[in-house]
Design an enzyme around this catalytic site. Structure first.
Site, mmCIF file in Angstrom:
data_model
loop_
_atom_site.group_PDB
_atom_site.id
_atom_site.type_symbol
_atom_site.label_atom_id
_atom_site.label_comp_id
_atom_site.label_asym_id
_atom_site.label_seq_id
_atom_site.Cartn_x
_atom_site.Cartn_y
_atom_site.Cartn_z
ATOM 1 C CB ILE A 117 30.869 63.952 -4.349
ATOM 2 C CG1 ILE A 117 30.892 65.077 -5.398
ATOM 3 C CG2 ILE A 117 31.984 62.947 -4.626
ATOM 4 C CD1 ILE A 117 32.138 65.939 -5.356
ATOM 5 C CB ILE A 165 20.566 60.801 -1.173
ATOM 6 C CG1 ILE A 165 19.091 60.777 -1.586
ATOM 7 C CG2 ILE A 165 21.223 59.448 -1.465
ATOM 8 C CD1 ILE A 165 18.866 60.691 -3.083
ATOM 9 C CE LYS A 166 28.834 63.454 1.009
ATOM 10 N NZ LYS A 166 30.059 62.829 0.549
ATOM 11 C CG LEU A 167 24.695 65.535 4.231
ATOM 12 C CD1 LEU A 167 24.223 66.901 4.690
ATOM 13 C CD2 LEU A 167 26.169 65.347 4.578
ATOM 14 C CB SER A 170 27.348 60.784 5.742
ATOM 15 O OG SER A 170 27.817 61.074 4.442
#
Length: 269
Positions: A117, A165-167, A170
């Site tokens: 997400i 990709i998310k982390l 981040s």
């Protein structure tokens, strides 16, 4: 055949998705916090008393627990999943953790999909961007669209790709927040908040991250030694103001490391 839905975890994400969707298909949720039972029922779905009962008829499962419980949730649920049931792991955990969770689910005949997400679930709710990865990611995308999600994209067949990709993203998003806090704490202590923010506004440029990333890295390679020295002075300034330069000291190390290869080349020449 109508597929039943189960939510494992009913915190902010689970409750927000459920409130936005008001799912007509059979749905239930389990949360280990008993105080959330009332919220589950008020959302119009069944509150299960344990993982086994939540998964008894579930074919689509959204795992929405806390990051530190994501692997344990998958390992516990694996024994109770229906063969072929799809476990969509929407928790923010490392790719290796996702792969370990996938092994637990798939070993018992379940289907595992890595989901990431990419934005706060409030106020976006079902419009929040979601990335999917795994052998059955396309099937999971269709299921999520049928549940009312509107912004779902498959990024590959390898479990862990979506979470990577998310982390990695981040690092920038949360890093900027931490840098902002460090900067503002120092600016407040020095009594120069308006001047610092006005200076940043004046120098801010809107540009593609493709160009910004390349430009920033080139500057570090070329000027990293000088910039590291400047940031050491910045760190000393923060310390004198009573602000621990956690992020600033990291910048010193990154700037110096980026310049190291070119410095080594010059010395060799």
């Amino acid at each position: 055949m109508e597929r039943d839905l189960a939510l494992i975890g009913f915190g902010e994400a689970g409750s927000t998705f459920c409130a936005a969707a008001r799912w007509a298909k059979p749905a239930c949720a389990f949360d280990p916090d008993p105080s959330r039972k009332q919220a589950i029922e008020e959302a119009g779905i069944s509150a299960s008393t344990d993982v086994r009962s939540a998964l008894a008829d579930a074919w689509i499962v959204l795992s929405l627990v806390t990051a530190d419980q994501a692997l344990a949730a998958a390992q516990t649920a694996a024994a109770f999943l229906q063969p072929g049931a799809c476990w969509i792991d929407m928790n923010s955990v490392a790719p290796d953790t996702k792969r370990r969770a996938a092994a637990a689910i798939e070993e018992r005949g379940g289907v595992y999909v890595d989901a990431a997400i990419l934005a706060p679930v409030r106020p976006a709710a079902l419009n929040v961007p979601v990335l999917l990865a795994g052998n059955m990611a396309e099937t999971a995308r269709e299921e999520l669209l049928s549940l009312g999600f509107t912004n779902v994209r498959v990024v590959g067949e390898e479990v862990g790709r979506a979470s990577a990709i998310k982390l990695i993203r981040s690092v920038m998003v949360k890093g900027v927040e931490a840098l902002t806090d460090e900067m503002m704490s120092a600016a407040e202590a020095a009594g120069v908040v308006e001047e610092v923010l006005a200076s940043l506004d004046a120098s801010e440029k809107s540009d593609s991250w493709f160009r910004r990333a390349a430009y920033n890295r080139e500057r570090m390679t070329t000027h990293g030694i000088r910039r590291a020295a400047e940031m050491e002075e910045a760190a000393s300034t923060l310390q004198s103001l009573g602000v621990e330069p956690v992020m600033t000291q990291g910048t010193v190390r990154r700037q110096r490391a980026a310049a190291a290869p070119i410095t080594t080349e010059r010395n060799a020449a």
